[in-house]
Design an enzyme around this catalytic site. Structure first.
Site, PDB file in Angstrom:
ATOM      1  N   ARG A 128       0.866  -1.268   0.152  1.00 28.33           N
ATOM      2  CA  ARG A 128       0.072   0.040  -0.198  1.00 28.33           C
ATOM      3  C   ARG A 128       0.881   1.275  -0.005  1.00 28.33           C
ATOM      4  O   ARG A 128       2.015   1.059   0.408  1.00 28.33           O
ATOM      5  CB  ARG A 128      -1.165   0.007   1.332  1.00 28.33           C
ATOM      6  CG  ARG A 128      -1.723  -1.318   1.379  1.00 28.33           C
ATOM      7  CD  ARG A 128      -2.607  -1.236   2.561  1.00 28.33           C
ATOM      8  NE  ARG A 128      -3.611  -2.280   2.827  1.00 28.33           N
ATOM      9  CZ  ARG A 128      -3.320  -3.519   3.664  1.00 28.33           C
ATOM     10  NH1 ARG A 128      -1.872  -3.594   3.938  1.00 28.33           N
ATOM     11  NH2 ARG A 128      -4.093  -4.235   3.552  1.00 28.33           N
ATOM     12  N   HIS A 168      -3.208   3.793  -6.024  1.00 25.31           N
ATOM     13  CA  HIS A 168      -3.604   2.408  -5.313  1.00 25.31           C
ATOM     14  C   HIS A 168      -3.714   1.158  -6.394  1.00 25.31           C
ATOM     15  O   HIS A 168      -3.731   0.046  -6.136  1.00 25.31           O
ATOM     16  CB  HIS A 168      -4.840   2.322  -4.395  1.00 25.31           C
ATOM     17  CG  HIS A 168      -5.205   1.429  -3.589  1.00 25.31           C
ATOM     18  ND1 HIS A 168      -4.335   1.078  -2.659  1.00 25.31           N
ATOM     19  CD2 HIS A 168      -5.987   0.610  -3.732  1.00 25.31           C
ATOM     20  CE1 HIS A 168      -4.977   0.051  -1.876  1.00 25.31           C
ATOM     21  NE2 HIS A 168      -5.943  -0.512  -2.722  1.00 25.31           N
ATOM     22  N   ARG A 197      -1.310  -1.734  -7.194  1.00 22.28           N
ATOM     23  CA  ARG A 197      -1.474  -2.779  -6.316  1.00 22.28           C
ATOM     24  C   ARG A 197      -2.230  -3.877  -6.948  1.00 22.28           C
ATOM     25  O   ARG A 197      -1.637  -5.117  -6.726  1.00 22.28           O
ATOM     26  CB  ARG A 197      -2.123  -2.400  -4.998  1.00 22.28           C
ATOM     27  CG  ARG A 197      -2.320  -3.570  -3.865  1.00 22.28           C
ATOM     28  CD  ARG A 197      -2.653  -2.517  -2.641  1.00 22.28           C
ATOM     29  NE  ARG A 197      -3.471  -3.690  -1.686  1.00 22.28           N
ATOM     30  CZ  ARG A 197      -3.285  -4.165  -0.790  1.00 22.28           C
ATOM     31  NH1 ARG A 197      -1.761  -4.441  -0.517  1.00 22.28           N
ATOM     32  NH2 ARG A 197      -3.891  -5.128   0.050  1.00 22.28           N
ATOM     33  N   HIS A 231      -3.708  -9.058   4.058  1.00 25.27           N
ATOM     34  CA  HIS A 231      -5.171  -9.085   4.559  1.00 25.27           C
ATOM     35  C   HIS A 231      -5.289 -10.159   5.385  1.00 25.27           C
ATOM     36  O   HIS A 231      -4.710 -11.216   5.568  1.00 25.27           O
ATOM     37  CB  HIS A 231      -6.039  -9.368   3.309  1.00 25.27           C
ATOM     38  CG  HIS A 231      -6.349  -7.937   2.568  1.00 25.27           C
ATOM     39  ND1 HIS A 231      -7.405  -7.107   3.000  1.00 25.27           N
ATOM     40  CD2 HIS A 231      -5.885  -7.431   1.431  1.00 25.27           C
ATOM     41  CE1 HIS A 231      -7.444  -6.002   2.241  1.00 25.27           C
ATOM     42  NE2 HIS A 231      -6.538  -6.525   1.186  1.00 25.27           N
ATOM     43  N   TYR A 260      -9.168 -11.569  -6.441  1.00 29.14           N
ATOM     44  CA  TYR A 260      -7.893 -11.926  -7.671  1.00 29.14           C
ATOM     45  C   TYR A 260      -8.233 -13.017  -8.253  1.00 29.14           C
ATOM     46  O   TYR A 260      -7.709 -13.489  -9.496  1.00 29.14           O
ATOM     47  CB  TYR A 260      -6.740 -11.471  -7.060  1.00 29.14           C
ATOM     48  CG  TYR A 260      -6.618 -10.016  -6.628  1.00 29.14           C
ATOM     49  CD1 TYR A 260      -6.420  -9.082  -7.641  1.00 29.14           C
ATOM     50  CD2 TYR A 260      -6.867  -9.718  -5.521  1.00 29.14           C
ATOM     51  CE1 TYR A 260      -6.263  -7.613  -7.427  1.00 29.14           C
ATOM     52  CE2 TYR A 260      -6.620  -8.235  -5.002  1.00 29.14           C
ATOM     53  CZ  TYR A 260      -6.444  -7.333  -6.261  1.00 29.14           C
ATOM     54  OH  TYR A 260      -6.418  -5.941  -5.808  1.00 29.14           O
TER      55      TYR A 260
END
Length: 374
Positions: A205, A312, A315, A338, A347
């Site tokens: 991030r 962002h 990412r 996460h 994803y």
């Protein structure tokens, strides 16, 4: 004695001079209380006591005066007493002050019903509040009232239990190709080229990248350690722990990111293990707003065919590459920092879709070849 009146097991009733009946009972907190209203008959008063007794036996009773606490007072105390990251605290204060207190702050907790929540949300949306902001305000209010139910036992139920109010449709964000990533890096001032490449290939991030120090990078092992983030508060920058416990991690880097970092460290980073890796032109910590203006971000990404592309979004490139390379759900969660599977599954779903596209392309080739067979 025949005709003697049976003594009640719970509470008592008595006839008042007005000829109406009063009910009194001992709460589970040991305090004697009187019913908030009187009753026309003794039987009605006894039925009311039976209901209260059943609530106490089921563990659902709360002191009636507790529900008289105003939401503004309870919400302010909730935010003040929670252990929150500074940026999260500022966000909650902002959401509460702008979207919750003006509409609901004067209402007692016990008076907030699902209908109250529906009306409040309608006023927000009809008044021009963007849906994402309304959803964030709703989720904050639900968290506040969850505490009133589960910890403080002020409410029996949380009125924020309306299906669909805690989510909104998010348009799919663009994912840059590797060629676009390198084109974007080439379009940056030299000191920010590695930032773009590392962001895209590591999945870190913005705040994690801005907080990286020399001691966090091991070029020989091709890893980067994420022990902290840099948060931009209203009046200052503040280093702190990552977004969650899962955010503290060590991420393996592909060779391309290692090479970009090696050149960057040699040319743009001061000596010493505590030196920040990515800084502004004068060596100060990065702020996203200042960075965007310095590199003319909006104009630059538009010139590369990436209109509306956010930092962002870089990412997504790294996470998509990892998923396409066969990373498991747990492995994706680790790389992304996460603690839940939801984002990782997105994803993997995208990778599944791409796999089906490949299969369809194979079918087209197979069909074409088949038609040309003698």
């Amino acid at each position: 004695m025949a005709g003697a009146k049976r003594r009640r097991r719970f509470g008592n009733v008595r006839k008042l001079p007005s000829a109406r009946w009063q009910a009194r009972y001992l709460g589970s907190d040991g305090v004697m209380r009187t019913a908030p209203q009187t009753f026309a008959t003794e039987r009605q008063a006894e039925k009311w006591l039976t209901v209260v007794e059943s609530e106490i036996l089921r563990g659902e009773w709360v002191p009636p005066e507790a529900g008289e606490i105003r939401l503004s007072d309870y919400g302010d105390r909730w935010i003040r007493e929670r252990r929150l990251a500074p940026r999260t605290r500022q966000l909650y204060e902002y959401l509460f002050a702008l979207h919750i207190r003006p509409h609901l702050g004067h209402i007692a907790l016990a008076a907030i019903k699902p209908a109250t929540i529906r009306s409040w949300r309608g006023k927000l949306l009809n008044g021009g509040t963007p849906e994402p902001q309304a959803v964030k305000a709703y989720c904050l209010l639900r968290a506040v009232l969850n505490t009133a139910v589960r910890e403080d036992e002020i409410l029996r139920q949380n009125p924020c239990r309306i299906k669909g109010y805690d989510r909104f449709h998010t348009p799919e964000r663009p994912t840059a190709t590797i060629a676009q990533v390198y084109a974007l890096a080439d379009a940056m001032p030299a000191r920010f080229a590695a930032l773009i490449i590392v962001a895209a290939l590591s999945g870190l991030r913005w705040g994690e990248l801005a907080a990286l120090r020399r001691c966090d990078v091991d070029l020989d092992a091709a890893t980067v350690r994420v022990p902290r983030k840099l948060a931009a508060l209203k009046d200052r920058l503040e280093f702190g722990p990552p977004k969650s416990a899962a955010g503290v991690r060590v991420v393996a880097l592909p060779a391309a990111a290692v090479e970009a970092l090696r050149e960057h460290l040699a040319e743009h980073v001061e000596d010493g293990p505590e030196a920040l890796i990515f800084t502004g032109a004068k060596g100060a910590p990065l702020r996203s707003g200042n960075f965007g203006r310095a590199v003319k971000w909006t104009k630059t990404v538009a010139s590369l065919g990436l209109s509306g592309f956010h930092f962002h979004d870089l990412r997504h490139t790294g996470n998509t590459l990892a998923a396409a390379s066969g990373a498991s759900t747990r492995e994706l969660m680790h790389r992304m920092g996460h603690g839940t599977m939801r984002a990782a599954l997105i994803y993997q779903h995208a990778t599944d879709e791409r796999d089906r596209e490949i299969a369809r392309a194979m079918d087209r080739r197979i069909t074409g070849e088949g038609r040309r067979r003698p």
